[in-house]
Design a protein around this motif. Structure first.
Motif, short mmCIF file in Angstrom:
data_model
loop_
_atom_site.label_atom_id
_atom_site.label_comp_id
_atom_site.label_asym_id
_atom_site.label_seq_id
_atom_site.Cartn_x
_atom_site.Cartn_y
_atom_site.Cartn_z
N HIS A 47 -3.77 -3.78 6.70
CA HIS A 47 -2.37 -3.51 7.01
C HIS A 47 -1.86 -2.25 6.32
O HIS A 47 -0.95 -1.58 6.81
N ILE A 48 -2.47 -1.91 5.18
CA ILE A 48 -2.10 -0.68 4.48
C ILE A 48 -2.62 0.53 5.24
O ILE A 48 -1.90 1.52 5.45
N LYS A 49 -3.87 0.45 5.68
CA LYS A 49 -4.44 1.54 6.47
C LYS A 49 -3.67 1.70 7.78
O LYS A 49 -3.42 2.84 8.23
N ALA A 50 -3.29 0.58 8.39
CA ALA A 50 -2.56 0.64 9.67
C ALA A 50 -1.21 1.35 9.49
O ALA A 50 -0.78 2.11 10.38
N ALA A 51 -0.55 1.12 8.38
CA ALA A 51 0.74 1.76 8.13
C ALA A 51 0.58 3.27 8.00
O ALA A 51 1.42 4.05 8.48
N PHE A 235 -1.40 2.34 -7.29
CA PHE A 235 -1.91 1.44 -6.25
C PHE A 235 -3.44 1.37 -6.25
O PHE A 235 -4.01 0.61 -5.47
N ALA A 236 -4.09 2.13 -7.10
CA ALA A 236 -5.54 2.27 -7.04
C ALA A 236 -6.28 0.96 -7.28
O ALA A 236 -7.18 0.59 -6.51
N LYS A 237 -5.92 0.26 -8.34
CA LYS A 237 -6.72 -0.89 -8.77
C LYS A 237 -6.36 -2.17 -8.02
O LYS A 237 -7.24 -2.85 -7.49
N SER A 238 -5.08 -2.51 -7.98
CA SER A 238 -4.67 -3.79 -7.39
C SER A 238 -4.81 -3.81 -5.87
O SER A 238 -5.04 -4.87 -5.28
N TYR A 239 -4.66 -2.64 -5.23
CA TYR A 239 -4.71 -2.59 -3.77
C TYR A 239 -5.96 -1.86 -3.26
O TYR A 239 -6.07 -1.60 -2.07
N ALA A 274 0.23 9.02 3.41
CA ALA A 274 -0.35 8.04 2.49
C ALA A 274 0.73 7.21 1.81
O ALA A 274 0.52 6.03 1.51
N GLN A 275 1.89 7.81 1.58
CA GLN A 275 2.98 7.08 0.93
C GLN A 275 3.45 5.91 1.79
O GLN A 275 3.92 4.91 1.26
N TYR A 276 3.32 6.05 3.10
CA TYR A 276 3.73 4.94 3.97
C TYR A 276 2.75 3.77 3.86
O TYR A 276 3.13 2.61 4.06
N GLY A 277 1.49 4.06 3.54
CA GLY A 277 0.56 2.99 3.22
C GLY A 277 0.97 2.26 1.96
O GLY A 277 0.90 1.02 1.88
N ALA A 281 2.01 -1.63 1.22
CA ALA A 281 1.38 -2.42 0.15
C ALA A 281 2.42 -3.24 -0.60
O ALA A 281 2.20 -4.42 -0.90
N LEU A 282 3.55 -2.64 -0.89
CA LEU A 282 4.58 -3.33 -1.67
C LEU A 282 5.43 -4.27 -0.82
O LEU A 282 5.85 -5.33 -1.30
N GLU A 283 5.72 -3.87 0.42
CA GLU A 283 6.67 -4.64 1.22
C GLU A 283 6.01 -5.77 2.01
O GLU A 283 6.72 -6.61 2.56
N SER A 284 4.69 -5.80 2.06
CA SER A 284 3.98 -6.83 2.83
C SER A 284 3.51 -7.95 1.90
O SER A 284 3.73 -7.91 0.69
N SER A 285 2.84 -8.95 2.48
CA SER A 285 2.28 -10.06 1.71
C SER A 285 1.35 -9.54 0.62
O SER A 285 0.62 -8.56 0.82
#
Length: 389
Positions: A47-51, A235-239, A274-277, A281-285
């Motif tokens: 979902h992050i890549k899709a964004a 966002f590197a480690k957790s996502y 990339a910022q939209y990804g 990351a933050l706004e989704s599950s």
């Protein structure tokens, strides 16, 4: 060509050098198993890549504001406030080219010649070099193994002097994986209240915790400290977004405004689409974060149990990040010799502890598959048996 003195005193990153050597050996057809990378082996969630793809399709490919897309700055502030009990506004956030860049920029806006930066040791290897590049002086505080590689309030109080400008705090820790308990964080905060020293809390691993461990930010431990505390993360480690190069710094407005000015003359904005990804990351599950954390927890258990059982290695249990930091003191080898021999003789890559300020240890990353972990540990055990006789 004569290079500037400032860069001549800074060595290349040893972790990147080890990883490059392992890749070189693999390219030559050698089966190398690597415990060196501080990088999750998972793909970035779909979902992050899709964004990011959608942002590309929508033409989000132009220059943006140097401090970051407003929606991302707002999402970061909301996340910090909701999950850590903080009180940041979007204009107190700057989006940077990775977490490392946020720390580098902070050193540039804060540190001047004669300023001292207090860093607990073991430390992430880039902290001292960033201080040197800013013209500052490093003061290391030894965090001892018998205190789980954590400094004490008494150590910190004794270290703070008139020339002390910044205190660097990292929990969960790279390289040790240790996490300061909320009580320990509050005790550190109480000492910091006694001075006017600025604080940076590196919290890039704050979502990767084990066995019910709780993360407490120094900025949240004492409301008065938030006025002079910067939080560095990303966002590197957790996502699993290491290559996206999206980090951030949260902190006092004057500092963030200064960072924005600096960034406007260096990198400008972070890659726009990339910022939209990162927004997604933050706004989704957050289920993807938990799934990766559970996988890391399983790998941690496997690696820790086996390493603790090996003669010649002494390893405390980490409670965060994805590293072990075992002592190799019983082998009689320094960490660089140990890691070079391990790579050459058993084709296993690990990072020498000297890179982190402790030559009696090595860092092992379990951000790789269980199969690779088991096979690599078999080779490490063979090596230890040979070394220990």
């Amino acid at each position: 060509m004569k290079l500037a003195a400032r860069v001549q005193q800074v060595p290349a990153s040893l972790t990147l050098a080890i990883a490059a050597k392992a890749k070189e050996m693999r390219a030559a057809g050698i089966d190398v198993l690597s415990f060196s990378a501080g990088e999750p082996d998972f793909d970035t969630p779909d979902h992050i890549k899709a964004a990011a793809k959608q942002a590309l399709d929508q033409g989000k490919t132009k220059y943006g504001p140097a401090p970051g897309e407003p929606r991302l700055r707002a999402a970061i502030a909301q996340s910090l406030n909701a999950h850590q009990g903080l009180n940041f506004q979007p204009d107190q956030i700057i989006v940077t080219n990775g977490g490392k860049h946020s720390l580098y920029g902070l050193m540039q806006i804060l540190i001047e010649p004669g300023d001292e930066v207090i860093i607990p040791s073991p430390y992430w290897l880039s902290y001292p070099e960033m201080v040197k590049l800013a013209g500052g002086t490093v003061k290391l505080l030894e965090a001892k193994a018998d205190n789980a590689y954590k400094i004490t309030p008494q150590q910190l109080r004794a270290a703070i002097k008139p020339q002390s400008k910044l205190f660097v705090f990292n929990s969960p820790s790279n390289p040790t994986g240790m996490v300061y308990t909320p009580e320990e964080v509050r005790a550190i905060a109480a000492v910091l209240r006694e001075s006017e020293i600025a604080i940076v809390s590196d919290e890039i691993y704050d979502k990767i915790l084990y066995e019910g461990t709780e993360h407490l930010s120094l900025a949240a431990a004492d409301p008065q400290l938030q006025e002079r505390t910067f939080i560095s993360s990303g966002f590197a480690k957790s996502y699993s977004m290491t290559g996206w190069r999206i980090g951030y710094l949260a902190g006092p407005r004057d500092g963030i405004e200064a960072m924005a000015r600096l960034q406007s003359h260096s990198t400008s904005n972070v890659c726009t689409f990339a910022q939209y990804g990162a927004i997604a990351a933050l706004e989704s599950s957050q289920d993807c974060v938990e799934q990766m954390r559970q996988a890391f927890a399983q790998r941690r258990s496997v690696m820790l149990e086996r390493v603790q059982a090996m003669a010649g290695l002494d390893c405390p249990a980490p409670h965060g990040a994805f590293y072990l930091f075992p002592s190799i003191a019983a082998t009689g080898l320094d960490s660089l010799t140990f890691c070079n021999r391990l790579l050459q003789e058993q084709h296993v890559a690990a990072v020498p502890g000297i890179a982190f300020g402790n030559d009696a240890c090595i860092r092992l990353s379990y951000a790789t598959s269980l199969e690779a972990i088991q096979a690599g540990l078999d080779r490490l055990e063979t090596f230890m048996n040979q070394v220990m006789g």
